[in-house]
Design an enzyme around this catalytic site. Structure first.
Site, PDB file in Angstrom:
ATOM      1  N   TYR A 178      53.162  20.897  -9.342  1.00 56.10           N
ATOM      2  CA  TYR A 178      53.028  22.251 -10.987  1.00 56.10           C
ATOM      3  C   TYR A 178      53.429  21.961 -12.037  1.00 56.10           C
ATOM      4  CZ  TYR A 178      54.112  26.657 -12.582  1.00 56.10           C
ATOM      5  OH  TYR A 178      54.489  27.424 -13.533  1.00 56.10           O
ATOM      6  N   LYS A 182      52.204  21.659 -15.495  1.00 56.09           N
ATOM      7  CA  LYS A 182      52.815  22.015 -17.045  1.00 56.09           C
ATOM      8  C   LYS A 182      53.613  21.161 -17.367  1.00 56.09           C
ATOM      9  CE  LYS A 182      52.517  26.000 -16.570  1.00 56.09           C
ATOM     10  NZ  LYS A 182      51.727  26.795 -17.331  1.00 56.09           N
ATOM     11  N   GLY A 208      60.672  31.558 -17.687  1.00 57.11           N
ATOM     12  CA  GLY A 208      61.740  32.377 -16.626  1.00 57.11           C
ATOM     13  C   GLY A 208      60.850  32.477 -15.677  1.00 57.11           C
ATOM     14  N   VAL A 210      58.673  35.128 -14.150  1.00 57.66           N
ATOM     15  CA  VAL A 210      58.379  36.057 -14.500  1.00 57.66           C
ATOM     16  C   VAL A 210      58.518  37.507 -13.271  1.00 57.66           C
ATOM     17  CG1 VAL A 210      56.365  37.321 -15.463  1.00 57.66           C
ATOM     18  CG2 VAL A 210      56.835  34.886 -15.990  1.00 57.66           C
ATOM     19  N   THR A 222      55.318  35.276  -8.395  1.00 58.22           N
ATOM     20  CA  THR A 222      57.113  35.714  -8.437  1.00 58.22           C
ATOM     21  C   THR A 222      57.553  36.805  -8.280  1.00 58.22           C
ATOM     22  OG1 THR A 222      55.705  35.743 -10.772  1.00 58.22           O
ATOM     23  CG2 THR A 222      56.294  34.222 -10.290  1.00 58.22           C
TER      24      THR A 222
END
Length: 357
Positions: A178, A182, A208, A210, A222
Protein backbone atom coordinates in the site's frame (compact mmCIF):
# COMPACT_ATOMS: atom_id res chain seq x y z
CA UNK A 1 -15.32 30.69 -4.61
CA UNK A 2 -18.84 32.08 -4.20
CA UNK A 3 -21.75 29.82 -5.13
CA UNK A 4 -22.55 31.90 -8.22
CA UNK A 5 -18.95 31.35 -9.39
CA UNK A 6 -19.38 27.58 -9.08
CA UNK A 7 -22.27 27.56 -11.54
CA UNK A 8 -21.14 25.91 -14.74
CA UNK A 9 -17.80 24.77 -13.29
CA UNK A 10 -17.25 21.07 -13.92
CA UNK A 11 -15.13 18.96 -11.62
CA UNK A 12 -14.18 15.29 -11.81
CA UNK A 13 -14.02 13.04 -8.75
CA UNK A 14 -12.43 9.64 -9.30
CA UNK A 15 -13.54 6.94 -6.90
CA UNK A 16 -16.78 8.80 -6.30
CA UNK A 17 -18.51 5.95 -4.46
CA UNK A 18 -15.77 5.53 -1.86
CA UNK A 19 -15.54 6.88 1.68
CA UNK A 20 -13.88 10.20 0.87
CA UNK A 21 -15.17 10.42 -2.70
CA UNK A 22 -18.85 10.21 -1.74
CA UNK A 23 -18.48 12.89 0.96
CA UNK A 24 -16.63 15.10 -1.53
CA UNK A 25 -19.27 14.62 -4.23
CA UNK A 26 -21.96 15.71 -1.78
CA UNK A 27 -20.01 18.78 -0.71
CA UNK A 28 -19.35 19.83 -4.31
CA UNK A 29 -22.99 19.40 -5.31
CA UNK A 30 -24.09 21.42 -2.28
CA UNK A 31 -21.76 24.22 -3.40
CA UNK A 32 -23.32 24.30 -6.87
CA UNK A 33 -20.65 22.51 -8.92
CA UNK A 34 -21.35 20.10 -11.76
CA UNK A 35 -19.70 16.81 -10.83
CA UNK A 36 -18.36 14.00 -13.00
CA UNK A 37 -17.96 11.04 -10.63
CA UNK A 38 -16.29 7.78 -11.64
CA UNK A 39 -17.28 4.33 -10.40
CA UNK A 40 -15.84 0.97 -11.30
CA UNK A 41 -19.36 -0.19 -12.18
CA UNK A 42 -22.14 2.31 -12.88
CA UNK A 43 -24.54 -0.64 -12.99
CA UNK A 44 -24.07 -1.14 -9.24
CA UNK A 45 -27.30 0.57 -8.19
CA UNK A 46 -26.41 0.50 -4.51
CA UNK A 47 -23.45 2.80 -5.18
CA UNK A 48 -24.85 4.78 -8.11
CA UNK A 49 -28.18 5.30 -6.36
CA UNK A 50 -26.45 6.52 -3.21
CA UNK A 51 -24.64 9.23 -5.17
CA UNK A 52 -27.79 10.32 -6.97
CA UNK A 53 -29.63 10.70 -3.66
CA UNK A 54 -26.87 12.64 -1.85
CA UNK A 55 -28.26 16.11 -2.54
CA UNK A 56 -31.99 16.44 -3.33
CA UNK A 57 -32.57 18.40 -6.53
CA UNK A 58 -28.94 18.18 -7.64
CA UNK A 59 -29.17 15.03 -9.77
CA UNK A 60 -29.01 17.06 -12.99
CA UNK A 61 -25.55 18.31 -11.96
CA UNK A 62 -24.19 14.81 -11.33
CA UNK A 63 -22.91 12.59 -14.13
CA UNK A 64 -21.64 9.10 -13.43
CA UNK A 65 -18.88 7.50 -15.52
CA UNK A 66 -17.57 3.96 -15.47
CA UNK A 67 -13.78 3.87 -15.11
CA UNK A 68 -11.26 1.32 -13.92
CA UNK A 69 -7.77 1.90 -12.55
CA UNK A 70 -6.51 -1.07 -14.57
CA UNK A 71 -7.78 0.51 -17.79
CA UNK A 72 -6.80 4.15 -17.32
CA UNK A 73 -8.10 5.23 -20.74
CA UNK A 74 -11.61 4.83 -19.32
CA UNK A 75 -11.13 8.01 -17.24
CA UNK A 76 -10.91 10.27 -20.32
CA UNK A 77 -14.68 10.82 -20.81
CA UNK A 78 -15.08 11.81 -17.14
CA UNK A 79 -12.18 14.29 -17.32
CA UNK A 80 -13.30 15.89 -20.59
CA UNK A 81 -14.64 19.40 -20.04
CA UNK A 82 -13.64 19.56 -16.37
CA UNK A 83 -11.57 22.39 -14.88
CA UNK A 84 -10.56 20.50 -11.74
CA UNK A 85 -9.81 16.81 -11.19
CA UNK A 86 -9.77 15.11 -7.78
CA UNK A 87 -7.81 11.86 -7.70
CA UNK A 88 -9.20 10.17 -4.61
CA UNK A 89 -7.34 7.40 -2.80
CA UNK A 90 -7.05 3.95 -4.32
CA UNK A 91 -9.01 1.29 -2.41
CA UNK A 92 -6.68 -0.41 0.07
CA UNK A 93 -7.49 -3.93 -1.06
CA UNK A 94 -7.47 -3.39 -4.82
CA UNK A 95 -6.24 -6.57 -6.51
CA UNK A 96 -4.20 -6.50 -9.71
CA UNK A 97 -4.84 -10.21 -10.38
CA UNK A 98 -6.17 -10.80 -13.87
CA UNK A 99 -4.85 -7.49 -15.18
CA UNK A 100 -1.76 -6.72 -17.27
CA UNK A 101 -0.01 -5.34 -14.17
CA UNK A 102 2.28 -7.15 -11.76
CA UNK A 103 1.17 -5.05 -8.79
CA UNK A 104 -1.23 -2.34 -7.70
CA UNK A 105 1.70 0.10 -7.50
CA UNK A 106 2.55 -0.51 -11.17
CA UNK A 107 -1.10 -0.05 -12.16
CA UNK A 108 -1.45 3.16 -10.14
CA UNK A 109 1.69 4.75 -11.64
CA UNK A 110 0.58 3.84 -15.15
CA UNK A 111 -2.86 5.29 -14.41
CA UNK A 112 -1.23 8.50 -13.16
CA UNK A 113 0.67 8.85 -16.45
CA UNK A 114 -2.49 8.28 -18.45
CA UNK A 115 -4.65 10.63 -16.37
CA UNK A 116 -2.08 13.43 -16.53
CA UNK A 117 -1.99 13.02 -20.30
CA UNK A 118 -5.80 13.07 -20.46
CA UNK A 119 -5.86 16.25 -18.36
CA UNK A 120 -3.43 17.89 -20.79
CA UNK A 121 -5.44 16.76 -23.80
CA UNK A 122 -8.66 18.12 -22.30
CA UNK A 123 -7.26 21.68 -22.54
CA UNK A 124 -9.70 22.63 -19.77
CA UNK A 125 -8.11 21.22 -16.59
CA UNK A 126 -6.51 23.89 -14.39
CA UNK A 127 -5.58 21.86 -11.32
CA UNK A 128 -5.31 18.21 -10.26
CA UNK A 129 -5.71 17.48 -6.54
CA UNK A 130 -4.72 14.10 -5.13
CA UNK A 131 -5.60 12.44 -1.82
CA UNK A 132 -2.26 10.97 -0.85
CA UNK A 133 -1.43 9.20 2.42
CA UNK A 134 0.67 10.26 5.38
CA UNK A 135 1.91 6.66 5.35
CA UNK A 136 4.15 7.82 2.48
CA UNK A 137 5.57 10.62 4.68
CA UNK A 138 7.27 8.70 7.48
CA UNK A 139 9.86 10.60 9.56
CA UNK A 140 11.75 7.37 10.32
CA UNK A 141 15.51 7.77 10.08
CA UNK A 142 17.47 5.44 7.84
CA UNK A 143 20.28 5.30 10.41
CA UNK A 144 19.79 2.87 13.29
CA UNK A 145 19.50 4.23 16.82
CA UNK A 146 21.60 2.15 19.27
CA UNK A 147 19.01 1.95 22.06
CA UNK A 148 15.98 0.81 20.04
CA UNK A 149 17.20 0.36 16.48
CA UNK A 150 14.54 2.86 15.31
CA UNK A 151 14.74 6.63 15.29
CA UNK A 152 12.70 9.53 13.97
CA UNK A 153 13.32 13.01 12.69
CA UNK A 154 12.36 15.68 15.23
CA UNK A 155 9.35 16.67 13.14
CA UNK A 156 7.17 15.36 10.34
CA UNK A 157 6.77 17.67 7.36
CA UNK A 158 6.34 17.70 3.59
CA UNK A 159 10.00 16.80 3.05
CA UNK A 160 9.47 13.36 4.66
CA UNK A 161 9.24 10.38 2.32
CA UNK A 162 8.86 6.84 3.62
CA UNK A 163 11.86 4.62 2.99
CA UNK A 164 11.03 0.96 2.46
CA UNK A 165 14.65 0.18 3.36
CA UNK A 166 13.99 0.89 7.04
CA UNK A 167 12.70 -1.86 9.31
CA UNK A 168 10.46 -0.97 12.22
CA UNK A 169 8.40 -2.97 14.74
CA UNK A 170 5.17 -4.48 13.35
CA UNK A 171 6.19 -3.83 9.74
CA UNK A 172 3.81 -5.60 7.35
CA UNK A 173 4.49 -6.79 3.80
CA UNK A 174 0.83 -6.13 2.95
CA UNK A 175 1.04 -2.56 4.24
CA UNK A 176 4.36 -2.09 2.39
CA UNK A 177 2.51 -2.71 -0.89
CA UNK A 178 0.00 0.00 0.00
CA UNK A 179 2.79 2.43 0.96
CA UNK A 180 4.64 1.73 -2.29
CA UNK A 181 1.59 2.49 -4.43
CA UNK A 182 0.88 5.72 -2.53
CA UNK A 183 4.55 6.74 -2.53
CA UNK A 184 5.15 6.20 -6.23
CA UNK A 185 1.87 7.71 -7.39
CA UNK A 186 2.34 10.87 -5.29
CA UNK A 187 5.93 11.37 -6.42
CA UNK A 188 4.91 10.85 -10.04
CA UNK A 189 2.13 13.42 -9.73
CA UNK A 190 4.32 16.02 -8.02
CA UNK A 191 7.02 15.62 -10.67
CA UNK A 192 4.56 17.05 -13.19
CA UNK A 193 4.92 20.48 -11.55
CA UNK A 194 8.62 20.44 -12.45
CA UNK A 195 8.10 19.85 -16.15
CA UNK A 196 9.12 22.36 -18.81
CA UNK A 197 5.67 23.88 -19.35
CA UNK A 198 3.01 22.20 -17.19
CA UNK A 199 -0.52 22.76 -18.48
CA UNK A 200 -2.01 22.75 -14.98
CA UNK A 201 -1.03 22.61 -11.30
CA UNK A 202 -0.81 19.47 -9.16
CA UNK A 203 -1.58 19.45 -5.44
CA UNK A 204 -1.18 16.43 -3.17
CA UNK A 205 -2.62 16.14 0.34
CA UNK A 206 -1.04 13.30 2.37
CA UNK A 207 -3.95 12.53 4.70
CA UNK A 208 -3.80 11.30 8.27
CA UNK A 209 -6.13 8.50 9.40
CA UNK A 210 -9.48 9.70 8.04
CA UNK A 211 -12.40 9.14 10.39
CA UNK A 212 -15.44 10.90 11.85
CA UNK A 213 -18.50 10.04 9.76
CA UNK A 214 -19.68 8.65 6.44
CA UNK A 215 -22.58 8.78 4.00
CA UNK A 216 -22.03 5.10 3.23
CA UNK A 217 -24.15 2.36 4.75
CA UNK A 218 -21.20 0.74 6.48
CA UNK A 219 -18.39 1.99 8.67
CA UNK A 220 -15.21 2.50 6.58
CA UNK A 221 -12.10 0.63 7.72
CA UNK A 222 -10.40 3.80 8.94
CA UNK A 223 -13.41 4.64 11.12
CA UNK A 224 -13.33 1.06 12.43
CA UNK A 225 -9.65 1.60 13.23
CA UNK A 226 -10.34 4.89 15.02
CA UNK A 227 -12.83 3.16 17.35
CA UNK A 228 -10.80 -0.05 17.75
CA UNK A 229 -9.94 0.61 21.42
CA UNK A 230 -13.70 0.71 22.12
CA UNK A 231 -14.71 -2.20 19.86
CA UNK A 232 -11.69 -4.21 21.07
CA UNK A 233 -10.99 -5.23 17.47
CA UNK A 234 -7.41 -6.51 17.45
CA UNK A 235 -6.97 -6.31 13.64
CA UNK A 236 -8.09 -2.67 13.47
CA UNK A 237 -6.15 -1.81 16.60
CA UNK A 238 -3.15 -3.38 14.86
CA UNK A 239 -3.41 -0.76 12.10
CA UNK A 240 -3.15 1.99 14.72
CA UNK A 241 -0.04 0.35 16.15
CA UNK A 242 1.59 0.05 12.71
CA UNK A 243 0.86 3.70 11.90
CA UNK A 244 2.29 4.83 15.22
CA UNK A 245 5.49 2.86 14.66
CA UNK A 246 5.79 4.17 11.10
CA UNK A 247 5.00 7.81 11.88
CA UNK A 248 5.92 8.35 15.53
CA UNK A 249 2.36 9.48 16.21
CA UNK A 250 -1.19 8.81 15.00
CA UNK A 251 -2.20 11.66 12.65
CA UNK A 252 -5.99 12.09 12.61
CA UNK A 253 -8.34 14.09 10.41
CA UNK A 254 -12.12 14.24 10.05
CA UNK A 255 -13.51 13.35 6.62
CA UNK A 256 -15.38 16.67 6.51
CA UNK A 257 -12.14 18.57 7.09
CA UNK A 258 -10.48 16.47 4.37
CA UNK A 259 -13.14 17.44 1.85
CA UNK A 260 -13.06 21.07 2.96
CA UNK A 261 -9.29 21.01 2.42
CA UNK A 262 -9.72 19.50 -1.05
CA UNK A 263 -12.26 22.16 -2.02
CA UNK A 264 -10.04 24.85 -0.46
CA UNK A 265 -7.16 23.76 -2.70
CA UNK A 266 -9.45 23.81 -5.72
CA UNK A 267 -10.85 27.27 -5.01
CA UNK A 268 -7.52 28.81 -3.99
CA UNK A 269 -6.59 31.72 -6.25
CA UNK A 270 -4.52 32.50 -8.13
CA UNK A 271 -2.23 29.53 -7.68
CA UNK A 272 -1.43 26.58 -5.44
CA UNK A 273 0.75 23.56 -6.15
CA UNK A 274 2.84 21.04 -4.25
CA UNK A 275 2.52 18.87 -1.17
CA UNK A 276 0.52 19.73 1.97
CA UNK A 277 0.16 17.38 4.95
CA UNK A 278 -3.46 17.14 6.05
CA UNK A 279 -4.05 16.14 9.69
CA UNK A 280 -5.72 18.11 12.48
CA UNK A 281 -4.10 16.26 15.39
CA UNK A 282 -1.03 14.09 16.04
CA UNK A 283 -1.82 12.13 19.22
CA UNK A 284 -0.35 8.81 20.31
CA UNK A 285 -2.40 5.67 20.85
CA UNK A 286 -2.01 6.38 24.57
CA UNK A 287 -3.78 9.72 24.06
CA UNK A 288 -6.60 8.06 22.12
CA UNK A 289 -7.05 5.31 24.71
CA UNK A 290 -7.02 7.86 27.54
CA UNK A 291 -9.81 9.82 25.84
CA UNK A 292 -11.97 6.73 25.39
CA UNK A 293 -11.30 5.53 28.95
CA UNK A 294 -12.45 8.91 30.26
CA UNK A 295 -15.50 8.96 27.97
CA UNK A 296 -16.55 5.37 28.67
CA UNK A 297 -15.25 4.48 32.16
CA UNK A 298 -17.63 1.50 32.35
CA UNK A 299 -16.04 -0.19 29.32
CA UNK A 300 -12.94 -2.38 29.12
CA UNK A 301 -10.97 -0.29 26.63
CA UNK A 302 -8.31 -2.05 24.57
CA UNK A 303 -5.01 -0.60 25.71
CA UNK A 304 -1.71 0.04 24.03
CA UNK A 305 1.16 -2.39 24.41
CA UNK A 306 4.28 -1.34 26.27
CA UNK A 307 6.47 -0.56 23.26
CA UNK A 308 7.96 2.93 23.50
CA UNK A 309 7.38 5.30 20.60
CA UNK A 310 8.67 8.83 20.20
CA UNK A 311 6.03 11.53 19.80
CA UNK A 312 6.63 13.22 16.44
CA UNK A 313 4.79 16.49 15.80
CA UNK A 314 4.42 18.52 12.59
CA UNK A 315 7.07 21.15 11.92
CA UNK A 316 4.46 23.54 10.52
CA UNK A 317 0.96 23.66 9.07
CA UNK A 318 1.37 24.60 5.41
CA UNK A 319 -2.37 24.40 4.75
CA UNK A 320 -2.97 26.70 7.71
CA UNK A 321 -0.44 29.16 6.33
CA UNK A 322 -2.61 29.38 3.20
CA UNK A 323 -5.65 30.16 5.35
CA UNK A 324 -7.23 26.73 5.85
CA UNK A 325 -8.69 25.95 9.29
CA UNK A 326 -9.65 22.55 10.71
CA UNK A 327 -13.06 22.32 12.39
CA UNK A 328 -12.45 19.05 14.26
CA UNK A 329 -9.77 18.26 16.84
CA UNK A 330 -8.82 14.85 18.25
CA UNK A 331 -11.73 14.58 20.69
CA UNK A 332 -14.34 15.60 18.10
CA UNK A 333 -12.91 13.15 15.55
CA UNK A 334 -12.97 10.26 18.02
CA UNK A 335 -16.41 11.07 19.42
CA UNK A 336 -18.00 11.42 15.99
CA UNK A 337 -16.32 8.17 14.89
CA UNK A 338 -17.91 6.35 17.83
CA UNK A 339 -21.31 7.87 17.01
CA UNK A 340 -20.91 6.84 13.36
CA UNK A 341 -19.88 3.27 14.23
CA UNK A 342 -22.81 2.97 16.66
CA UNK A 343 -25.27 4.30 14.07
CA UNK A 344 -24.07 1.75 11.52
CA UNK A 345 -24.02 -1.16 13.95
CA UNK A 346 -20.27 -1.62 14.34
CA UNK A 347 -20.57 -0.67 18.01
CA UNK A 348 -23.38 -1.49 20.44
CA UNK A 349 -24.96 1.88 21.20
CA UNK A 350 -26.73 0.56 24.30
CA UNK A 351 -23.45 -0.56 25.88
CA UNK A 352 -21.92 2.82 25.14
CA UNK A 353 -24.83 4.67 26.68
CA UNK A 354 -25.63 6.32 23.33
CA UNK A 355 -28.93 6.64 21.51
CA UNK A 356 -28.67 4.75 18.21
CA UNK A 357 -29.79 6.69 15.18
Amino acid sequence: MAEKESNGVRVCVTGGAGFIGSWLVRKLLEKGYTVHATLRNTGDEAKAGLLRRLVPGAAERLRLFQADLFDAATFAPAIAGCQFVFLVATPFGLDSAGSQYKSTAEAVVDAVHAILRQCEESRTVKRVIHTASVAAASPLLEEEVPASGVGYRDFIDESCWTSLNVDYPLRSAHFDKYILSKLQSEQELLSYNNGESPAFEVVTLPLGLVAGDTVLGRAPETVESAVAPVSRSEPYFGLLRILQQLLGSLPLVHVDDVCDALVFCMERRPSVAGRFLCAAAYPTIHDVVAHYASKFPHLDILKETTEAVATVRPARDRLGELGFKYKYGMEEILDSSVACAARLGSLDASKLGLQKG
